[in-house]
Write a protein that holds these residues in place. Structure first.
Motif, short mmCIF file in Angstrom:
data_model
loop_
_atom_site.label_atom_id
_atom_site.label_comp_id
_atom_site.label_asym_id
_atom_site.label_seq_id
_atom_site.Cartn_x
_atom_site.Cartn_y
_atom_site.Cartn_z
N CYS A 113 0.83 -1.21 0.00
CA CYS A 113 0.00 0.00 0.00
C CYS A 113 0.86 1.26 0.00
O CYS A 113 0.60 2.19 -0.77
CB CYS A 113 -0.94 0.00 1.20
SG CYS A 113 -2.22 -1.26 1.12
N ILE A 114 1.87 1.30 0.83
CA ILE A 114 2.75 2.46 0.91
C ILE A 114 3.44 2.71 -0.42
O ILE A 114 3.46 3.83 -0.93
CB ILE A 114 3.78 2.29 2.05
CG1 ILE A 114 3.07 2.36 3.41
CG2 ILE A 114 4.89 3.33 1.94
CD1 ILE A 114 3.92 1.90 4.57
N GLU A 115 3.99 1.65 -1.01
CA GLU A 115 4.70 1.80 -2.29
C GLU A 115 3.76 2.25 -3.41
O GLU A 115 4.12 3.10 -4.22
CB GLU A 115 5.38 0.49 -2.67
CG GLU A 115 6.57 0.19 -1.77
CD GLU A 115 7.22 -1.15 -2.08
OE1 GLU A 115 6.60 -2.00 -2.76
OE2 GLU A 115 8.35 -1.36 -1.62
N ASN A 116 2.56 1.69 -3.46
CA ASN A 116 1.63 2.05 -4.53
C ASN A 116 1.01 3.43 -4.33
O ASN A 116 0.73 4.12 -5.30
CB ASN A 116 0.57 0.96 -4.71
CG ASN A 116 1.14 -0.20 -5.48
OD1 ASN A 116 1.33 -0.12 -6.69
ND2 ASN A 116 1.47 -1.28 -4.78
N LEU A 117 0.81 3.83 -3.09
CA LEU A 117 0.38 5.21 -2.83
C LEU A 117 1.47 6.18 -3.27
O LEU A 117 1.17 7.22 -3.88
CB LEU A 117 0.07 5.41 -1.35
CG LEU A 117 -1.25 4.82 -0.86
CD1 LEU A 117 -1.28 4.79 0.67
CD2 LEU A 117 -2.43 5.59 -1.41
N ALA A 118 2.72 5.85 -3.00
CA ALA A 118 3.83 6.71 -3.40
C ALA A 118 3.87 6.85 -4.92
O ALA A 118 4.07 7.96 -5.44
CB ALA A 118 5.15 6.14 -2.88
N GLU A 124 8.94 6.78 1.81
CA GLU A 124 9.24 7.25 3.16
C GLU A 124 8.29 8.38 3.55
O GLU A 124 7.80 8.44 4.69
CB GLU A 124 10.69 7.73 3.25
CG GLU A 124 11.08 8.16 4.64
CD GLU A 124 12.53 8.59 4.74
OE1 GLU A 124 12.88 9.12 5.80
OE2 GLU A 124 13.29 8.40 3.78
N HIS A 125 8.00 9.27 2.62
CA HIS A 125 7.07 10.38 2.87
C HIS A 125 5.66 9.82 3.18
O HIS A 125 5.00 10.29 4.11
CB HIS A 125 7.03 11.31 1.66
CG HIS A 125 6.13 12.47 1.82
ND1 HIS A 125 6.43 13.55 2.62
CD2 HIS A 125 4.91 12.72 1.28
CE1 HIS A 125 5.44 14.41 2.58
NE2 HIS A 125 4.50 13.94 1.77
N ILE A 126 5.23 8.84 2.42
CA ILE A 126 3.92 8.21 2.65
C ILE A 126 3.89 7.55 4.01
O ILE A 126 2.94 7.72 4.78
CB ILE A 126 3.58 7.19 1.54
CG1 ILE A 126 3.50 7.88 0.16
CG2 ILE A 126 2.31 6.42 1.86
CD1 ILE A 126 2.37 8.86 0.02
N TYR A 127 4.93 6.78 4.32
CA TYR A 127 4.98 6.11 5.63
C TYR A 127 4.89 7.12 6.76
O TYR A 127 4.12 6.93 7.71
CB TYR A 127 6.26 5.27 5.78
CG TYR A 127 6.38 4.71 7.17
CD1 TYR A 127 5.62 3.60 7.54
CD2 TYR A 127 7.18 5.31 8.12
CE1 TYR A 127 5.69 3.09 8.83
CE2 TYR A 127 7.26 4.82 9.41
CZ TYR A 127 6.51 3.70 9.76
OH TYR A 127 6.57 3.22 11.04
N THR A 128 5.63 8.20 6.66
CA THR A 128 5.61 9.23 7.70
C THR A 128 4.20 9.80 7.86
O THR A 128 3.72 9.95 8.98
CB THR A 128 6.61 10.36 7.38
OG1 THR A 128 7.92 9.78 7.30
CG2 THR A 128 6.59 11.44 8.43
N ALA A 129 3.55 10.09 6.75
CA ALA A 129 2.19 10.65 6.81
C ALA A 129 1.20 9.68 7.41
O ALA A 129 0.29 10.09 8.13
CB ALA A 129 1.75 11.07 5.41
N LEU A 130 1.35 8.39 7.13
CA LEU A 130 0.37 7.41 7.57
C LEU A 130 0.65 6.79 8.94
O LEU A 130 -0.28 6.39 9.63
CB LEU A 130 0.26 6.27 6.55
CG LEU A 130 -0.17 6.67 5.14
CD1 LEU A 130 -0.28 5.44 4.27
CD2 LEU A 130 -1.46 7.45 5.16
#
Length: 77
Positions: A17-22, A30-36
């Motif tokens: 999910c993190i990779e595909n959102l990115a 990393e930005h997505i992970y931080t936000a989520l």
């Protein structure tokens, strides 16, 4: 993190999910992970919590669903 992700299937799904959102949002994972995960618990309270239902859907559905839920929760990336 390990106390909230119960097994490797959930971990792999969270990473998926993190990779595909990115990719969709044209930013880095990393930005997505931080936000989520770091700024709130959306990763655990929504993505991991709904793993049983979400992982049975296709990629487009999953990403669209997560983006809609993020918008409803006021999460900006």
């Amino acid at each position: 993190m390990s106390d909230r992700i119960k097994n490797t299937d959930e971990l792999e799904f969270a990473i998926f999910c993190i990779e595909n959102l990115a990719l969709r949002l044209k930013t880095d994972a990393e930005h997505i992970y931080t936000a989520l995960a770091e700024s709130n618990s959306f990763l655990y309270d929504y993505i991991v919590a709904h793993y049983d239902v979400l992982h049975t859907q296709d990629k487009e559905y999953i990403i669209n669903d997560i983006l809609e839920a993020m918008d409803q929760c006021g999460i900006k990336v």
